[in-house]
Design a protein around this motif. Structure first.
Motif, PDB file in Angstrom:
ATOM      1  N   TYR A 137     102.354  -9.657  73.417  1.00 28.23           N
ATOM      2  CA  TYR A 137     102.368  -8.499  72.527  1.00 28.23           C
ATOM      3  C   TYR A 137     102.445  -7.147  73.230  1.00 28.23           C
ATOM      4  N   GLY A 138     102.343  -7.137  74.556  1.00 34.76           N
ATOM      5  CA  GLY A 138     102.364  -5.865  75.261  1.00 34.76           C
ATOM      6  C   GLY A 138     101.127  -5.037  75.015  1.00 34.76           C
ATOM      7  N   ILE A 139     100.017  -5.706  74.725  1.00 36.23           N
ATOM      8  CA  ILE A 139      98.736  -5.040  74.460  1.00 36.23           C
ATOM      9  C   ILE A 139      97.724  -5.521  75.484  1.00 36.23           C
ATOM     10  N   GLU A 140      97.090  -4.613  76.176  1.00 34.78           N
ATOM     11  CA  GLU A 140      96.187  -5.009  77.268  1.00 34.78           C
ATOM     12  C   GLU A 140      94.915  -5.660  76.721  1.00 34.78           C
ATOM     13  N   ALA A 141      94.625  -6.848  77.225  1.00 37.65           N
ATOM     14  CA  ALA A 141      93.396  -7.563  76.860  1.00 37.65           C
ATOM     15  C   ALA A 141      92.796  -8.154  78.121  1.00 37.65           C
ATOM     16  N   THR A 142      91.481  -8.085  78.217  1.00 36.29           N
ATOM     17  CA  THR A 142      90.747  -8.638  79.356  1.00 36.29           C
ATOM     18  C   THR A 142      89.817  -9.730  78.853  1.00 36.29           C
ATOM     19  N   GLY A 143      89.888 -10.904  79.452  1.00 32.88           N
ATOM     20  CA  GLY A 143      89.037 -12.011  79.053  1.00 32.88           C
ATOM     21  C   GLY A 143      87.767 -12.064  79.873  1.00 32.88           C
ATOM     22  N   VAL A 144      86.650 -12.315  79.228  1.00 33.38           N
ATOM     23  CA  VAL A 144      85.349 -12.389  79.892  1.00 33.38           C
ATOM     24  C   VAL A 144      84.653 -13.682  79.471  1.00 33.38           C
ATOM     25  N   LYS A 145      84.189 -14.434  80.457  1.00 34.81           N
ATOM     26  CA  LYS A 145      83.444 -15.666  80.176  1.00 34.81           C
ATOM     27  C   LYS A 145      81.954 -15.356  80.099  1.00 34.81           C
ATOM     28  N   LEU A 146      81.343 -15.677  78.945  1.00 34.34           N
ATOM     29  CA  LEU A 146      79.906 -15.494  78.749  1.00 34.34           C
ATOM     30  C   LEU A 146      79.363 -16.680  77.960  1.00 34.34           C
ATOM     31  N   GLY A 147      78.167 -17.153  78.311  1.00 32.64           N
ATOM     32  CA  GLY A 147      77.522 -18.219  77.563  1.00 32.64           C
ATOM     33  C   GLY A 147      77.199 -17.787  76.147  1.00 32.64           C
ATOM     34  N   GLN A 205      74.844  -7.923  69.703  1.00 34.76           N
ATOM     35  CA  GLN A 205      73.792  -7.225  68.984  1.00 34.76           C
ATOM     36  C   GLN A 205      73.411  -5.909  69.657  1.00 34.76           C
ATOM     37  N   ARG A 206      73.266  -5.932  70.972  1.00 36.33           N
ATOM     38  CA  ARG A 206      72.844  -4.721  71.692  1.00 36.33           C
ATOM     39  C   ARG A 206      73.891  -3.622  71.612  1.00 36.33           C
ATOM     40  N   GLU A 207      75.159  -3.990  71.743  1.00 35.56           N
ATOM     41  CA  GLU A 207      76.211  -2.977  71.668  1.00 35.56           C
ATOM     42  C   GLU A 207      76.322  -2.408  70.254  1.00 35.56           C
ATOM     43  N   TYR A 208      76.086  -3.237  69.270  1.00 35.67           N
ATOM     44  CA  TYR A 208      76.103  -2.774  67.881  1.00 35.67           C
ATOM     45  C   TYR A 208      74.973  -1.776  67.647  1.00 35.67           C
ATOM     46  N   GLU A 209      73.777  -2.122  68.117  1.00 34.70           N
ATOM     47  CA  GLU A 209      72.621  -1.241  67.928  1.00 34.70           C
ATOM     48  C   GLU A 209      72.781   0.068  68.680  1.00 34.70           C
ATOM     49  N   ALA A 210      73.443   0.016  69.845  1.00 34.37           N
ATOM     50  CA  ALA A 210      73.630   1.220  70.656  1.00 34.37           C
ATOM     51  C   ALA A 210      74.836   2.045  70.195  1.00 34.37           C
ATOM     52  N   GLY A 211      75.651   1.476  69.308  1.00 34.24           N
ATOM     53  CA  GLY A 211      76.856   2.164  68.880  1.00 34.24           C
ATOM     54  C   GLY A 211      77.843   2.346  70.012  1.00 34.24           C
ATOM     55  N   ASN A 212      77.862   1.376  70.922  1.00 34.42           N
ATOM     56  CA  ASN A 212      78.704   1.484  72.117  1.00 34.42           C
ATOM     57  C   ASN A 212      79.364   0.118  72.380  1.00 34.42           C
ATOM     58  N   VAL A 213      80.376  -0.197  71.583  1.00 37.66           N
ATOM     59  CA  VAL A 213      81.023  -1.500  71.665  1.00 37.66           C
ATOM     60  C   VAL A 213      82.011  -1.553  72.822  1.00 37.66           C
ATOM     61  N   LYS A 214      81.782  -2.492  73.727  1.00 41.12           N
ATOM     62  CA  LYS A 214      82.669  -2.694  74.872  1.00 41.12           C
ATOM     63  C   LYS A 214      83.342  -4.068  74.845  1.00 41.12           C
ATOM     64  N   HIS A 215      82.822  -4.968  74.019  1.00 42.98           N
ATOM     65  CA  HIS A 215      83.397  -6.303  73.871  1.00 42.98           C
ATOM     66  C   HIS A 215      83.852  -6.425  72.421  1.00 42.98           C
ATOM     67  N   ASP A 216      85.133  -6.636  72.225  1.00 46.35           N
ATOM     68  CA  ASP A 216      85.721  -6.473  70.899  1.00 46.35           C
ATOM     69  C   ASP A 216      85.809  -7.747  70.062  1.00 46.35           C
ATOM     70  N   VAL A 217      86.135  -8.878  70.701  1.00 47.17           N
ATOM     71  CA  VAL A 217      86.330 -10.130  69.973  1.00 47.17           C
ATOM     72  C   VAL A 217      85.588 -11.248  70.692  1.00 47.17           C
ATOM     73  N   PHE A 218      84.895 -12.078  69.924  1.00 46.65           N
ATOM     74  CA  PHE A 218      84.135 -13.201  70.469  1.00 46.65           C
ATOM     75  C   PHE A 218      84.614 -14.488  69.818  1.00 46.65           C
ATOM     76  N   ASN A 219      84.758 -15.541  70.624  1.00 48.28           N
ATOM     77  CA  ASN A 219      84.984 -16.885  70.083  1.00 48.28           C
ATOM     78  C   ASN A 219      83.673 -17.630  70.304  1.00 48.28           C
ATOM     79  N   LEU A 265      73.488 -11.740  72.467  1.00 50.20           N
ATOM     80  CA  LEU A 265      72.707 -10.593  72.931  1.00 50.20           C
ATOM     81  C   LEU A 265      73.584  -9.362  73.104  1.00 50.20           C
ATOM     82  N   ILE A 266      74.740  -9.545  73.733  1.00 50.90           N
ATOM     83  CA  ILE A 266      75.632  -8.415  73.984  1.00 50.90           C
ATOM     84  C   ILE A 266      76.175  -7.853  72.680  1.00 50.90           C
TER      85      ILE A 266
END
Length: 380
Positions: free
Chosen positions: A74-84, A93-107, A90-91
């Motif tokens: 798609y020509g759109i930059e995406a970075t994959g991150v492996k997390l348990g 919820q914490r980013e939501y509460e802080a109003g600072n979202v750095k991780h956009d999509v979770f599977n 945790l991430i």
């Protein structure tokens, strides 16, 4: 990416799981980015290309390959991150509460946490692409379930040949197998605890029937349930508890083992690169393992809502899940099936795997502490 088509397997999977995963009431993302009323894939792609890059998360390292493939497509930059799984929660919820979202999509794999906490509380939302509804069974649309991850009881084929030495789950509580069964620590894998509750809620009768079949007598009248009794006896039988299933594989399938363990692993541990001599305990009563749903969740507050939705579309189309299919994951889109190179052959045994009933996942979450305590007490 080319996959060998076998629609019979996929159609059979949809039929088998139809009784298990039913519609819930998630928070929908119909107005996230372009509205569903104005939706088309072309419009979504155009809107996504005007947004910042996205970070996408999964519990497997294959998410990095998926992100790269997405970017190339798609020509759109995406970075994959492996997390348990628990790290993901945790991430998010914490980013939501802080109003600072750095991780956009979770599977994500912890369906009970998703349906009882994440979606109702608003830290994440579910979006199902309308143009994929015809190729995605309705049971996987609410919330949007991208795939199903098989976990199976496994054995060493070099030692035992084509027949697993375990044909009944209650054998794992026998003295013969004391200290000779390896599993990832259930206290570190909520999906295992949720599985216990699912079995007790929906299939305790078959657990009781398996007890009768193995021991030749009915369960004692004073037990709380067949499933809880199995958990108690299994935990007390000194299973070898590991941090993750990649630690289980070597003690089950390594060549030359004189006394290999029975193991509980994901289908990914059967990959050819590991070189294990492993088979699935097909025919094991009442189940040869479990299927855990993987759910697409978009982080509330993402700066790239359309790009996030496009990545969900990419996964739900089945194309995006391609790198994971070789590991035994099963895409929910009926146009995407298992590649011939998948190492476990789990598609042949899918009807022997326990299926999650998402209509009772609230109970699974509510009783998580009960099962954790039960395991802890009886494994000492």
């Amino acid at each position: 990416m080319n996959f060998k088509t076998n629609r019979k397997i996929t159609t059979g999977l949809a039929t088998i799981l139809a009784v298990g995963i039913v519609q819930t009431a998630p928070v929908f993302a119909t107005e996230l980015g372009i509205s569903d009323a104005n939706y088309s894939l072309e419009a979504l792609i155009e809107a996504a290309r005007n947004e910042p890059p996205i970070v996408v998360v999964d519990a497997t390292g294959k998410i990095k390959v998926m992100a790269t493939n997405f970017s190339e497509l798609y020509g759109i930059e995406a970075t994959g991150v492996k997390l348990g799984g628990q790290e993901q929660e945790l991430i998010l919820q914490r980013e939501y509460e802080a109003g600072n979202v750095k991780h956009d999509v979770f599977n994500m794999s912890n369906l009970p946490s998703i349906t009882t906490q994440i979606l109702p509380q608003g830290s994440g939302v579910s979006w199902m692409p309308s143009d994929l509804k015809d190729t995605t069974p309705a049971i996987y649309q609410s919330p949007a379930i991208t795939s199903l991850n098989p976990w199976v009881w496994s054995y060493n084929t070099e030692k035992y040949g084509e027949t697993c030495p375990i044909s009944n789950i209650w054998q794992l509580t026998d003295a013969e197998w004391k200290g000779r069964v390896s599993i990832p620590d259930p206290l570190l894998r909520n999906e295992t605890m949720f599985w216990f509750n699912q079995m007790e809620t929906h299939d305790d009768d078959v657990m009781a029937a398996a007890y009768l079949d193995h021991f030749g007598k009915n369960l004692p009248a004073n037990v709380d349930s067949a499933t809880s009794e199995w958990v108690k006896l299994f935990a007390a039988n000194n299973p070898n508890v590991t941090r993750k299933d990649s630690d289980v594989g070597p003690v089950v399938g390594s060549p030359g083992l004189k006394d290999p363990h029975i193991g509980f692993v994901s289908a990914a541990i059967f990959r050819v690169k590991y070189g294990y001599n492993m088979g699935i305990c097909s025919g094991m009563k009442p189940y040869a393992g479990q299927l855990t749903p993987r759910v697409a969740v978009i982080a509330t507050g993402t700066d790239s809502p359309n790009a996030a939705k496009l990545f969900v579309h990419y996964m739900m189309s089945g194309v995006g899940m391609g790198p994971q299919l070789i590991d035994g994951k099963m895409a929910t889109n009926i146009n995407t099936v298992m590649p011939a190179e998948e190492g476990s052959g789990v598609a042949k045994f899918v009807d022997e795997l326990h299926v999650t009933h998402s209509d009772t996942t609230d109970q699974d979450f509510a009783r998580l502490q009960y099962w954790q305590d039960l395991w802890t007490i009886h494994s000492r």
